[in-house]
Structures are given as C-alpha cells and as structure tokens.
Design an enzyme around this catalytic site. Structure first.
Site, short mmCIF file in Angstrom:
data_model
loop_
_atom_site.label_atom_id
_atom_site.label_comp_id
_atom_site.label_asym_id
_atom_site.label_seq_id
_atom_site.Cartn_x
_atom_site.Cartn_y
_atom_site.Cartn_z
N ARG A 136 41.17 42.98 38.72
CA ARG A 136 39.97 42.10 38.65
C ARG A 136 39.49 42.10 37.08
NH1 ARG A 136 37.47 38.98 42.17
NH2 ARG A 136 35.34 38.07 41.95
N ARG A 196 36.79 41.83 33.96
CA ARG A 196 35.68 41.41 33.75
C ARG A 196 35.18 41.96 32.30
NH1 ARG A 196 36.95 38.06 36.69
NH2 ARG A 196 36.06 37.17 38.58
#
Length: 411
Positions: free
Chosen positions: A171, A173
C-alpha cells in the site's frame, strides 16, 4: 516530556489514533469524521464505539468553527484526494479560498485561524497527490507546500509502501510531516542539509531507513503568490518535479528519488488468514467461478459504447488466486460483497477459493481484530472502511520516532 495532544481530522475508523496512541506518546483531544455522501455515518459510529463519543465531532468540518477545535500539539489526518486549485474571492482579492467542498482548505483554515498553532502536522494521502492534476503535474502539492510554508511550517515527505518495511500489504501512500518554526525540531531541520535530513537525520528516514538512487537532488523555488502558482505551475504538462522524497523550507523544495532499505522479516498474506473460521458465504461457488476467471484473465476484445461506437479493449491478467507467500495487493474500497470482480482478493484454501473476510482485511491494515465489527455495519461496509484506511504500523513507527526526536532536541 508528557504526551502530545492530537487533533485528528478525517478520522475514518481511527487509523491515525490507533497508531499514535499505541506508540504510548500521544492522546487525541478532538476528532472529526463526516461522510458527505451518506445519511448514516457508519465510520463515525465505529469510531465512537471504539474510542467513546467524548470530544468527537460528526459534523462537516467546513461548518465547524475553528473556535470549537481545542488547542493541540499535532494535527493529523488522511484528507480526501481532490482538486486543490486556488481561487480568489472577488470581494477580497487577498481572501484565498479553494473550491467549496475541497477539504484541504479546512486544514488550512484551522491552521490560519488558530492563535496557538499546532507545533507539528502529520498528514497522509494517495501517492498520486505528487503528480496531480494531469494537466499541471505537481501543482496540487506545490500549492500545499507553499501554503504550509506561508503558515510557518517546514515540510518533509516520503512515499512509503508498507510492504517494503515488512508489513502485510503493498500500500503506497505519501506521508508528510510539518514542523512549525517555533519548534526546536524546525531549527534542527533548518541547519541540516536537505540530503542529510532525507537520508539520515529526518524523522521519516529514521523511522523508515532509505538509500538514495544515483540521481542528483533536484531543487527549485515555489513562487509565493498562490493564485498565480495555481494557474501557472508546470504548464507544459511535463512530469511532476516532486520525487518520492523531499523537503520544503522557506519556499525552496529539495527532492530526491530514494529506495527503501530493509532486510528484516516480512509478514505475508498467509500470516493474516483465519484458519477454518471464515464464513461460508466468502466461498466462491462453481457457478460463479467462470465469471471470476474471465474478469481476472487477460482480454483482447471488441467492445461497444452506449452510442454504438466500437473499440478494441485489452488488459493483462491478474494473479488468480492471490499469492499467499507475499504481502497482499492493495485493498480497495470495493473489496466486500459477493459479486465477481477483477480487483477483489481471492485466496486458495483446502475447501476451495474464497474472498477475504473483514477480519483479514483489518489485519492487512494492522488494525486490531474486529475493530470495525458493530451491529448494523455490514461486511461490505467493513471492507469499504479498510479500503479507505491506512496501515496503522506506518503511523505508529513515524509517531514513535517523531516523539523521540522532539524529546532529544528539547533537552
């Protein structure tokens, strides 16, 4: 040094709060969560069920007066990714406002109007923020950096993929930290070279070690007038000037491509699975299997638009089922529900193929088991929360190092 007081905006189901409070150094004094598009405020209900309703606001942040936000040491939040362009009001050419409904400007307003400004900022967004919008790549981030500099903050940022540091989900970010010029940490930041800060001395590099690539550091100045910056930044549609790591202090950006440096154990998808306790309705029926196989497979086909226009469509295949010996792919908001989908996770088990349970999705974001379990909250909604959430382990690590650095420089 006692605990730092936190204000948590766009709180969702409390990922920032879990990460910071689990580090033992922070206490949330006020939180806000408002979902504009739904009548039932499900995320806010889960937040209150877990942390209590005290000092939690479930009102559109644009309508909350700054006077209702208590003084705090650190403002945190994962704000929505939107178009952050700047507009002026005709009545007052000095009055800079973003478009209504663009929630970055609510953060900006609180920081502008607070007499006692928070000393630190800790914000999160999708990594495409660094290159949006597509017709002026990097403009949105430039507007943010300039407006934070104008409010007295130096900023460092990094795109972090949680799986690069042993966490169970791929993920990516962008996390950025702001230091107000009144703090000792700002003064230390200011006397470091940008490269030293990005590779060694900074908070993010201390939490998540990195090495630079062979490329040189890029530096440039962001002009001061926000309206002309918004109108004229990177007009030739070139690549964004913002690389995956950087700092901005007094309007000067220094940015560098960095690679993660990590050689410890990794958590993989099989580590988070429920063994034998997964619900029956997660299993894929024989009747539905061909649909899943089609959606996950590669395609070259002719498709038609509603207007009858024919076009060639092609896409590559997805790994199906998902590999258990690696971190999972990124969880998306549409992860729940039975309908076959290209993007939902499907795993092999002894009993056949199945989707992931809400509990497993929570574990992939490093939330406590059943954090989102609440009467009246469907499994589809629980999956949606996790598609929107951040990986708690990233916040916990940065929070712990930030506290440590503050303690060191304040000695």
């Amino acid at each position: 040094m006692q605990q730092l007081k936190v204000c948590e905006l766009f709180a969702g189901v409390g990922g920032f709060r879990l990460g910071l409070e689990n580090s033992g150094h922070y206490t949330v004094v006020w939180s806000n969560q408002w979902e504009p598009s739904t009548k039932a405020q499900h995320a806010s209900l889960v937040y209150e069920a877990k942390f209590g309703p005290k000092n939690h606001s479930n009102i559109n942040i644009e309508e909350v007066p700054t006077s209702e936000v208590p003084d705090h040491d650190i403002l945190v939040g994962g704000f929505p990714c939107q178009d952050y362009s700047v507009a002026t009001t005709l009545k007052n050419s000095k009055g800079l406002i973003g478009k209504k409904g663009v929630l970055w400007w609510s953060i900006h307003r609180i920081l502008s109007e607070k007499k006692v400004k928070p000393k630190y900022l800790f914000l999160e967004n999708v990594d495409r923020l660094l290159k949006s919008p597509s017709n002026q790549r990097g403009r949105d981030f430039a507007v943010m950096l300039r407006s934070l500099n104008d409010l007295g903050y130096a900023v460092e940022w990094r795109v972090i993929n949680a799986a690069d540091y042993g966490m169970p989900q791929r993920r990516r970010r962008v996390f950025f930290l702001g230091y107000h010029k009144s703090t000792a940490l700002y003064k230390k930041f200011k006397v470091s070279t940008p490269k030293e800060w990005l590779l060694e001395h900074g908070v993010i590099s201390s939490a998540f070690p990195t090495q630079s690539t062979a490329q040189n550091m890029d530096s440039f100045f962001i002009e001061e007038d926000l309206v002309s910056l918004s109108n004229a930044f990177n007009p030739d549609k070139g690549l964004s000037p913002f690389l995956n790591s950087g700092v901005c202090i007094d309007g000067t950006v220094s940015t560098l491509k960095t690679n993660p440096s990590y050689d410890e154990d990794c958590t993989v998808l099989s580590d988070v699975l429920e063994n034998g306790s997964a619900s029956e309705d997660l299993f894929i029926s024989d009747a539905d299997l061909p649909k899943w196989e089609y959606l996950k497979g590669s395609k070259k086909e002719v498709r038609k638009t509603k207007a009858g226009f024919e076009y060639n469509y092609s896409e590559g295949s997805m790994v199906f089922p998902d590999a258990l010996n690696q971190p999972s792919r990124t969880i998306i908001t549409g992860e729940g529900g039975k309908s076959p989908s290209r993007f939902k996770h499907v795993i092999p088990t002894r009993r056949g193929l199945r989707r992931l349970s809400p509990l497993e999705l929570e574990r992939l974001n490093m939330f406590p088991d059943n954090h989102t379990k609440l009467e009246g909250i469907s499994d589809t909604k629980r999956a949606f929360f996790m598609g929107n959430a951040l990986v708690v382990g990233v916040v916990k690590k940065i929070g712990a190092v930030l506290f440590q650095k503050i303690k060191e420089v304040e000695k």
